[in-house]
Write a protein that holds these residues in place. Structure first.
Motif, short mmCIF file in Angstrom:
data_model
loop_
_atom_site.label_atom_id
_atom_site.label_comp_id
_atom_site.label_asym_id
_atom_site.label_seq_id
_atom_site.Cartn_x
_atom_site.Cartn_y
_atom_site.Cartn_z
N ARG A 7 46.62 -17.50 -12.14
CA ARG A 7 46.15 -18.85 -12.44
C ARG A 7 44.63 -18.89 -12.51
NH1 ARG A 7 50.42 -20.95 -8.08
NH2 ARG A 7 52.29 -20.91 -9.41
N TYR A 29 50.34 -16.73 -23.88
CA TYR A 29 51.24 -17.70 -23.26
C TYR A 29 51.38 -18.90 -24.19
CZ TYR A 29 50.92 -15.47 -18.61
OH TYR A 29 50.99 -14.60 -17.56
N SER A 30 52.34 -19.75 -23.90
CA SER A 30 52.42 -21.02 -24.61
C SER A 30 51.45 -22.00 -23.96
CB SER A 30 53.84 -21.59 -24.56
OG SER A 30 54.16 -22.01 -23.24
N ALA A 32 52.04 -24.95 -23.08
CA ALA A 32 52.76 -25.62 -22.00
C ALA A 32 52.74 -24.80 -20.72
CB ALA A 32 54.19 -25.91 -22.43
N SER A 33 52.90 -23.49 -20.85
CA SER A 33 52.88 -22.62 -19.66
C SER A 33 51.52 -22.63 -18.99
CB SER A 33 53.26 -21.19 -20.05
OG SER A 33 54.60 -21.12 -20.51
N SER A 35 49.28 -25.02 -19.15
CA SER A 35 49.09 -26.34 -18.55
C SER A 35 49.83 -26.45 -17.22
CB SER A 35 49.59 -27.42 -19.53
OG SER A 35 49.42 -28.71 -18.97
N GLN A 36 51.07 -25.96 -17.18
CA GLN A 36 51.86 -26.03 -15.95
C GLN A 36 51.22 -25.21 -14.83
OE1 GLN A 36 55.71 -24.73 -17.21
NE2 GLN A 36 56.09 -26.57 -18.46
N GLN A 37 50.77 -24.00 -15.18
CA GLN A 37 50.18 -23.13 -14.16
C GLN A 37 48.86 -23.70 -13.63
OE1 GLN A 37 51.59 -20.46 -12.73
NE2 GLN A 37 53.40 -20.94 -13.96
N ALA A 39 48.09 -26.89 -13.59
CA ALA A 39 48.44 -28.06 -12.78
C ALA A 39 48.81 -27.63 -11.36
CB ALA A 39 49.59 -28.83 -13.42
N GLN A 40 49.51 -26.50 -11.26
CA GLN A 40 49.85 -25.97 -9.94
C GLN A 40 48.59 -25.51 -9.21
OE1 GLN A 40 52.92 -25.92 -8.26
NE2 GLN A 40 51.46 -25.41 -6.63
N GLU A 42 45.67 -26.82 -9.50
CA GLU A 42 45.04 -28.05 -9.00
C GLU A 42 45.70 -28.50 -7.70
OE1 GLU A 42 43.16 -30.51 -12.69
OE2 GLU A 42 45.34 -30.64 -12.47
N ARG A 43 47.02 -28.41 -7.65
CA ARG A 43 47.72 -28.79 -6.41
C ARG A 43 47.37 -27.84 -5.27
NH1 ARG A 43 51.78 -30.08 -10.29
NH2 ARG A 43 52.75 -28.01 -10.12
#
Length: 308
Positions: A7, A29-30, A32-33, A35-37, A39-40, A42-43
């Protein structure tokens, strides 16, 4: 909580690329992938790292700080990997190679054959990229090594962070339909197949025609030299073709190849990051590329007949 290095690489690439789509392309990567990673991530850190602004992405101060640290971490990890490679008895690792079409068609069979036979610990992934794009991807560390071309009078603008070396000189031919039995000089009456405007190959071709006293009438415009070759063979156009695109085979059924005044040639070069100069995997692949181009120059029929 330990941060995921993958990440962190994505965040670093996002900083370099400026858009989620470009970062995704660079890392295979896509969007979407990615963006998801992120976002994680950030968490994981409990802070907003980026905000969208139209199609582009802007890092927040927290994102910029983390991306800067991520660059340092990634460079340290890459340096550690290179050091371990140097200490090993045989080169082991995975590289991503950017290469343009005619070079790929000419040497990839030899490259993979040599790697399988002598360097089974190296995995080479290939991306077909035009030279300027390949150089940009190399600068962003999206690829590890790149094969590039330079036409006479048009050197690529290479950043200081990149090391290059010459692989071979690829002679440039005037290609005309064999059935015409024409002159060895560019024909002002002909229609032409050339690369797109703005490319080094197009600038060189137009300058060559202007030296002969005319502006080329371009009917086929494409990066694809196989299309140029097919147009010439079909009697539809003239072109300028490098030796790698025709197997260096001289006159063949369907196409007449003539050397031009001054025997111009394009330079085929290999490029990689300065930080990878001592990397045994990069050095090995560069040597295999050099040997493969040398073998190709000694085997004129490497691509087979140019005829129908």
């Amino acid at each position: 909580m330990a941060l995921d290095v993958r990440r962190l690489r994505m965040l670093s690439q996002l900083k370099a690329s400026g858009t989620m789509a470009a970062a995704a392309r660079a890392m295979n990567y896509s969007p979407a992938s990615i963006s998801q990673q992120l976002a994680q991530l950030e968490r994981d850190v409990g802070s907003t790292l980026f905000v969208t602004a139209g199609r582009s992405v802007r890092l927040t101060p927290a994102g910029t700080a983390l991306a800067t640290r991520a660059d340092e971490i990634i460079e340290a990890l890459d340096a550690a990997e290179r050091e371990v490679r140097r200490l090993g008895s045989a080169p082991v690792g995975r590289l991503r190679l950017a290469i343009f079409q005619s070079a790929a068609l000419a040497v990839l069979r030899q490259v993979y054959g040599r790697l399988r036979r002598d360097f089974g610990g190296i995995r080479l992934d290939v991306a077909h990229l035009e030279p300027r794009v390949a150089l940009e991807e190399l600068s962003r560390h999206a690829v590890d090594i790149a094969v590039l071309e330079e036409y006479p009078g048009s050197p690529l603008p290479k950043p200081r962070s990149v090391t290059t070396r010459l692989l071979t000189l690829d002679p440039l031919y005037l290609a005309s339909p064999a059935a015409e039995h024409g002159s060895a000089q560019p024909d002002p009456r002909a229609r032409w197949a050339l690369e797109p405007e703005g490319t080094a190959a197009r600038r060189w071709a137009e300058a060559t025609c202007r030296t002969a006293g005319f502006e080329p009438d371009v009917q086929f415009e494409s990066h694809d030299l196989m299309l140029h070759r097919a147009a010439v063979r079909a009697g539809l156009a003239h072109s300028f073709l490098p030796g790698l695109a025709v197997g260096g085979s001289g006159d063949d059924a369907g196409i007449r190849l003539d050397r031009l005044p001054g025997d111009p040639a394009r330079s085929i070069i290999v490029a990689y990051s300065n930080s990878a100069v001592d990397d045994p995997v990069v050095s090995t692949v560069a040597e295999v590329l050099q040997d493969s181009f040398a073998d190709n120059s000694r085997s004129p029929g490497a691509l087979g007949s140019v005829g129908p």
